[in-house]
Scaffold this active site. Structure first.
Site, PDB file in Angstrom:
ATOM      1  N   ASN A 210       5.093  21.571   9.284  1.00 32.74           N
ATOM      2  CA  ASN A 210       5.481  22.011  10.631  1.00 32.74           C
ATOM      3  C   ASN A 210       6.618  21.133  11.141  1.00 32.74           C
ATOM      4  OD1 ASN A 210       4.317  19.666  12.125  1.00 32.74           O
ATOM      5  ND2 ASN A 210       2.454  20.451  11.165  1.00 32.74           N
ATOM      6  N   ASP A 306     -10.807  18.351   9.798  1.00 37.67           N
ATOM      7  CA  ASP A 306     -10.301  17.946  11.110  1.00 37.67           C
ATOM      8  C   ASP A 306     -10.446  16.423  11.210  1.00 37.67           C
ATOM      9  OD1 ASP A 306      -9.992  17.314  13.884  1.00 37.67           O
ATOM     10  OD2 ASP A 306     -10.161  19.463  14.265  1.00 37.67           O
TER      11      ASP A 306
END
Ligand code: CTP
Length: 404
Positions: A210, A306
């Site tokens: 990203n 996560d």
């Protein structure tokens, strides 16, 4: 080590003989890595030339409130916003009086009114002027408003008298500026910061990633160091140098980031997760470069661990701070993440359309159980320092609630 790397110092000079010492101060500030811009009052220009200060600061010197040339490049409000610290040295009795009145009659007083940065003044005047009750009252007024007074020292004065009123030496002024940043708020604490993107390989030459530049996370790590913490920076691939005093662990994937964070989490006090961790990775990474075919290509993606939620779950005593990058309904989404991941605080910001990613400025909305705070748009370095203040105060609240 450069103690003021990237710090933006606005040096205001008012008209006193001590102005010659300010030239040396500019040199010392720049040696420490600071960027310096100089604003001079008209009477200051009688004592030292703007050209000298321009040469030493490598920046244009500002002398007029309404200057057509400068207003188009960097106007007085931009200058006020630009500064991390405003130091007025020397600050004459007249300048201090105008500051106490809240005057905006020339550039330097206007800047002091317009800035949100810390302001320090270094008084320099004859001893009788310093001891005069009018000056004492003005000093009390500005000091009650949060303006820092550095000095004056006592000693022999330019006018031949001996007593208080000498401006501090450049070395002492340098220390006063450093002290604004190095506040010791998190001394003795271990802070882990995650930063940057992760890269999830598809095949030996391709990956999913990203647009995170790591700037916010690196600024947070720097601010934690300035707050006196021991800092472990777990960083995805970015084009930034790690802050000198941080111990930096470089990783690529979400799994590597998770492992590095958990390895360092034992005994850590605060985790600030600024990384933009990929949410999905390829279940099976192709051993060879994938060749293009005639039809579409489907990648089989599965969820990454996560990092933040795992760390928060593993050690509830760890004070955890998440970031929420959202394109809509900022508050609701942020609070959902705060609760779902079991965090102590979340810093939310809007992304997309030129906001947040790979730019130098950002704005944040902070949420925690029972409170919230908006941090207005500012350079990421300043925003990081403000964020660290809020984190430290919530961290200590949590600690004291535990003991009561
Ligand atoms: N985070 C993490 N590990 C992940 C995903 C996110 O540690 N695998 C952390 C981020 O560093 C950030 C916070 O969790 O502090 C929120 O990340 P974000 O990507 O905004 O949230 P997600 O939970 O991934 O939700 P979504 O992408 O659906 O908005």
């Amino acid at each position: 080590m450069k103690r003021l790397s990237g710090k933006r110092i606005l040096l205001g000079i008012s008209g006193g003989i001590a102005a010659y010492k300010s030239a040396e101060l500019v040199r010392r500030l720049r040696e420490q890595g600071a960027e310096v811009r100089v604003v001079m009052t008209r009477s200051a220009c009688e004592f030292i030339t703007p050209l000298t200060m321009q040469a030493l600061s490598s920046n244009p010197v500002y002398t007029e409130l309404l200057d057509h040339e400068h207003e188009t490049a960097m106007g007085h409000i931009d200058l006020a916003r630009w500064s991390d610290v405003v130091l007025v040295a020397p600050a004459t009795a007249n300048f201090i009086a105008r500051l106490a009145q809240g005057s905006a009659d020339e550039l330097l007083t206007t800047l002091c009114l317009a800035t949100q940065a810390a302001i320090l003044v270094a008084p320099a005047m004859n001893k009788q002027m310093w001891l005069n009750p009018a000056t004492a009252a003005n000093i009390e007024t500005i000091s009650n408003r949060g303006i820092g007074i550095v000095g004056p020292a006592a000693g022999e004065q330019a006018c031949g008298e001996v007593g208080p009123g000498r401006m501090l030496e450049p070395e002492q002024l340098l220390l006063a500026i450093q002290a604004v940043f190095e506040n010791g708020m998190l001394a003795g604490k271990h802070v882990i910061v995650t930063a940057g993107p992760t890269r999830e390989p598809i095949d030996p030459v391709r990956y999913i990633s990203n647009r995170s530049s790591g700037k916010m996370g690196y600024a947070v790590a720097e601010a934690a160091l300035e707050a006196g913490a021991e800092v472990t920076l777990v960083s995805g691939p970015v084009a930034l140098d790690a802050p000198e005093r941080a111990s930096c662990v470089r990783v690529n994937t979400a799994i590597e980031m998770r492992d590095a964070v958990l390895e360092n989490a034992a005994g850590a006090d605060i985790l600030i997760a600024a990384a933009a961790v990929a949410d999905y990775h390829c279940g099976a990474i192709a051993a060879q470069k994938i060749k293009k075919g005639d039809g579409a290509l489907t990648l089989n993606l599965s969820k990454t661990p996560d990092v933040l939620a795992e760390a928060a779950k593993l050690d509830p005593s760890l004070f955890t701070v998440g970031f929420a990058a959202e394109t809509e309904t900022l508050k609701d989404n942020a609070i959902k993440k705060l609760e779902a991941k079991g965090l102590d605080m979340i810093a939310a910001n809007l992304v997309g359309e030129g906001q947040a990613f790979d730019v130098d400025e950002n704005a944040l909305e902070l949420y925690w159980n029972g409170g919230s705070l908006k941090l207005e748009i500012a350079p990421k370095t300043r925003l990081a320092r403000q964020l660290l203040h809020v984190i430290a105060s919530n961290y200590y609240d949590k600690q004291s609630n535990k003991t009561h």
